[in-house]
Design an enzyme around this catalytic site. Structure first.
Site, PDB file in Angstrom:
ATOM      1  N   LYS A   8       0.880  -1.248  -0.227  1.00 43.29           N
ATOM      2  CA  LYS A   8       0.026  -0.075   0.039  1.00 43.29           C
ATOM      3  C   LYS A   8       0.999   1.185   0.116  1.00 43.29           C
ATOM      4  O   LYS A   8       2.119   1.053   0.233  1.00 43.29           O
ATOM      5  CB  LYS A   8      -1.134  -0.019   1.131  1.00 43.29           C
ATOM      6  CG  LYS A   8      -0.254  -0.207   2.743  1.00 43.29           C
ATOM      7  CD  LYS A   8      -1.228  -0.133   3.554  1.00 43.29           C
ATOM      8  CE  LYS A   8      -1.702  -1.812   4.088  1.00 43.29           C
ATOM      9  NZ  LYS A   8      -0.513  -2.531   4.438  1.00 43.29           N
ATOM     10  N   ASP A 104       2.143 -11.560   5.863  1.00 38.88           N
ATOM     11  CA  ASP A 104       1.227 -12.710   6.002  1.00 38.88           C
ATOM     12  C   ASP A 104       1.131 -13.396   4.684  1.00 38.88           C
ATOM     13  O   ASP A 104       1.340 -12.865   3.788  1.00 38.88           O
ATOM     14  CB  ASP A 104      -0.026 -12.241   6.791  1.00 38.88           C
ATOM     15  CG  ASP A 104      -0.764 -10.976   5.939  1.00 38.88           C
ATOM     16  OD1 ASP A 104      -0.630 -11.104   4.803  1.00 38.88           O
ATOM     17  OD2 ASP A 104      -1.512 -10.269   6.576  1.00 38.88           O
TER      18      ASP A 104
END
Length: 694
Positions: A8, A104
């Site tokens: 992001k 993750d």
């Protein structure tokens, strides 16, 4: 040149700061002498439509199921196509790539899938940033590993993505085709997570509706003006919750102890402390905002998005973590001093020496808890909803620097005629954080009872001046609200009877501090609830989630295998095998195809689904009833109709009703134009035609 691909934009900024070079901001990336740093917006690629994989899939036919959608074919999303082009161009110009997705499996997937999409052959490293503070980012940059060490994590996430698509799209077609034979119009969607959520809502509704009330009895005794509660004995007639269910037995106990003398057999005085609640993660925030202000999960997420993007007032708002880093603790005094400019907090004395259990770097997952940033907004510039959510986030952070609540707990056991009565009282010594966070001050502080009880000692005699029976009625579990449903989805294993499935669900979340055998993710659960509303499966009655007639008949038609969270549990088990290299994706997908084939051919019967039409309002043309179907609202008599999805945005029935009755809606967010850009607008009804109003 080395290219960093961040998950992001905010993470890209942190990487730029950590690289200690002079960067120029270009269109969609940063550039220095040695590095490019670019970013995604979460997943920037999506699966192509089934008919692009196989033209036969354009027509929905049972014989084509399950849909063969593997190997996955991806395409840039319309909304991110420009950024995808920038990323691909930078990959071509670079000598080495760094996957800087979140640490993750989903973060691994969303960057790796870009590299697979462009058939990248250049060396790739993996950057794992758990904590976005300057020091932690620099440490992570100095400890990068080869990306291929995390291929198992990529395959694990890919398996989930592939299975969700194959299962959801195939089963949706299967049930829709069968239901349409019975006259149902529109799509009946199935999802691995979505459908068990619906089943939970339906089950709770039916239990509530069909509850057969019964009664149980509580025995109270008055000793020296202090009230105590009878402790049930083994031979007493009790229900499964250890409640006395015989009024005659209760009356016998009362008659036996009234006006008799008893003896104190134990006295326990405990000093206890209650720490402040942890800072918010997304689910806890959504729950509290629903309880306190009635905001839906989607509304709370939207408000936090505004606070983060428009005002830059809070940290990452989709976090599933409730913990903060040790470095954030070191920076807290400066942050608190900025927050004290808010009137509500000016007079509070925060103790910077207190380090609550929230500050623990070892418990941080991909993100830290949601807390205020050092960019404190002017409160009067916030809307009421933004103010409510922001102040709640601030208060949860600030109370980490207030003392624990301290109180004394006193418990006395009295034996009288071989029956035991328990007397309890609490005395607050220091209210601590509860004087600030008042909604958490739930302990009853009964100083008078406490002081009177504390005068008593073991072996003292006491008289039972009175005893009486209270009759109480059993009540069903309350209907789900969004708050209680979100809480249930975090621990859905508690609602599962099968011990193997229960354990698999708990194993799935064993390393997560805020998940306890759940389904869905904090970032997607609210979308599932909204999908169920938009599909006409559930509706909102005040704060309660109620299944519609369609939702009830749909669940009653489906086999338990689809309704239970078993598929999530079994998927998790198989994902672990895939991550370890003990099961290939090909084997996994072939097993999935076989399971779906068996399910469709032998277990699926949608005969109970009947066409459902609901009267929504009166037609503005002929004043007849307007009927709400899956995709449109139409008049019973004339040709007037309104499509429920306009410019990519599915309208709620409340919005359509307002459009019909008031000729205009409030501003609606999330329309998409032909170029793929989103926009906000009102809708108005002009000459019985729907038009945008900017």
């Amino acid at each position: 040149m080395k290219l960093f691909i961040a998950e992001k934009p905010d993470l890209a900024k942190d990487i730029v700061k950590g690289l200690d070079e002079k960067f120029d901001l270009k269109d969609g990336f940063y550039q220095s002498n040695n590095y490019y740093v670019t970013w995604c917006f979460g997943h920037v690629l999506e699966m192509v439509d089934p008919e692009q994989i196989n033209p036969d899939y354009a027509r929905w036919k049972i014989e084509d199921l399950p849909l063969k959608l593997y190997p996955v074919k991806l395409k840039p999303k319309k909304s991110t196509s420009k950024q995808v082009k920038i990323i691909l161009d930078l990959i071509k110009k670079s000598d080495e790539i760094v996957n800087a997705g979140d640490p993750d499996d989903e973060g691994q997937l969303l960057v790796d899938e870009i590299l697979v999409y462009c058939n990248n052959k250049k060396p790739v490293q993996r950057l794992l940033i758990n904590d976005n503070t300057d020091k932690a980012v620099k440490e992570a940059l100095n400890n990068m590993k080869p990306n291929n060490l995390y291929n198992g994590l990529y395959l694990k996430a890919l398996a989930r993505s592939v299975s969700d698509a194959i299962y959801g799209l195939s089963m949706t077609r299967a049930v829709t085709i069968q239901a349409q034979k019975n006259g149902h119009q529109g799509v009946l969607s199935i999802g691995r997570v979505q459908t068990p959520i619906l089943a939970l809502i339906v089950k709770r509704f039916l239990e509530n509706k069909n509850h057969q009330k019964s009664f149980y009895f509580v025995i109270n005794g008055i000793f020296n003006s202090l009230k105590g509660s009878w402790k049930a004995t083994e031979n007493a007639p009790l229900d499964d919750k250890k409640r006395l269910i015989s009024k005659d037995y209760a009356q016998l106990v009362v008659n036996n102890v009234k006006n008799k003398t008893g003896c104190i057999i134990s006295k326990i005085l405990d000093d206890k402390e209650v720490p402040p609640p942890l800072p918010y993660n997304l689910v806890k925030l959504q729950q509290d905002m629903n309880k306190l202000f009635g905001y839906t999960a989607s509304q709370t997420l939207e408000i936090t998005q505004e606070l983060r993007e428009k005002f830059k007032a809070i940290t990452y708002n989709r976090s599933d973590c409730s913990y903060l880093s040790d470095e954030q603790y070191q920076k807290s005094p400066a942050l608190i001093s900025q927050l004290k400019c808010i009137d509500n907090f000016q007079s509070i004395n925060f103790d910077y020496n207190i380090k609550s259990k929230a500050f623990d770097s070892s418990k941080i997952t991909a993100h830290t808890a949601i807390i205020p940033s050092d960019n404190v907004p002017a409160i009067d510039q916030l809307s009421l909803a933004q103010k409510n959510v922001y102040l709640a986030i601030v208060e949860r952070f600030l109370c980490q620097f207030l003392p624990n609540k301290k109180y004394q707990s006193l418990t006395i056991n009295i034996n009288i005629e071989n029956e035991t009565f328990i007397l309890k009282a609490n005395k607050i010594i220091d209210p601590g954080f509860t004087s600030f966070l008042k909604e958490d001050n739930n302990e009853i502080d009964d100083i008078t009872s406490f002081d009177e009880l504390n005068k008593l000692a073991i072996n003292d005699s006491v008289i039972c001046n009175d005893a009486f029976v209270e009759e109480k009625e059993t009540h069903p579990q309350p209907l789900f609200t969004e708050a209680s449903l979100l809480s249930a989805l975090v621990r859905v294993a508690d609602f599962v009877d099968d011990p193997k499935i229960k354990q698999l669900l708990k194993n799935k979340d064993k390393d997560k501090k805020d998940e306890h055998g759940g389904i869905g993710t904090p970032a997607t659960r609210h979308t599932m609830i909204e999908t169920l509303k938009n599909r006409g499966f559930i509706t909102l009655d005040k704060k309660n989630l109620i299944p519609t007639e369609l939702g009830l008949s749909f669940c009653q038609s489906l086999p338990q295998k689809i309704l239970l969270p078993d598929s999530t549990a079994l998927l998790s088990e198989q994902q672990d095998l895939i991550q370890k290299g003990e099961l290939s994706i090909d084997e996994f997908v072939n097993n999935l195809y076989a399971d779906i084939t068996k399910l469709i051919s032998t277990e699926l019967d949608i005969s109970m689904i009947k066409p459902v039409e609901k009267e929504l309002a009166l037609c503005p043309v002929c004043n007849s009833s307007l009927l709400s179907k899956d995709k449109l609202v139409h008049c019973k008599k004339c040709d007037f109709k309104i499509w429920k999805t306009i410019a990519g945005k599915t309208l709620t029935e409340d919005q359509i009703k307002m459009l019909i009755e008031k000729k205009a809606t409030k501003e609606i967010k999330g329309f998409t134009n032909k170029a793929g850009k989103t926009f906000n607008a009102k809708l108005e009804l002009v000459d019985n035609t729907v038009k945008f109003k900017f």
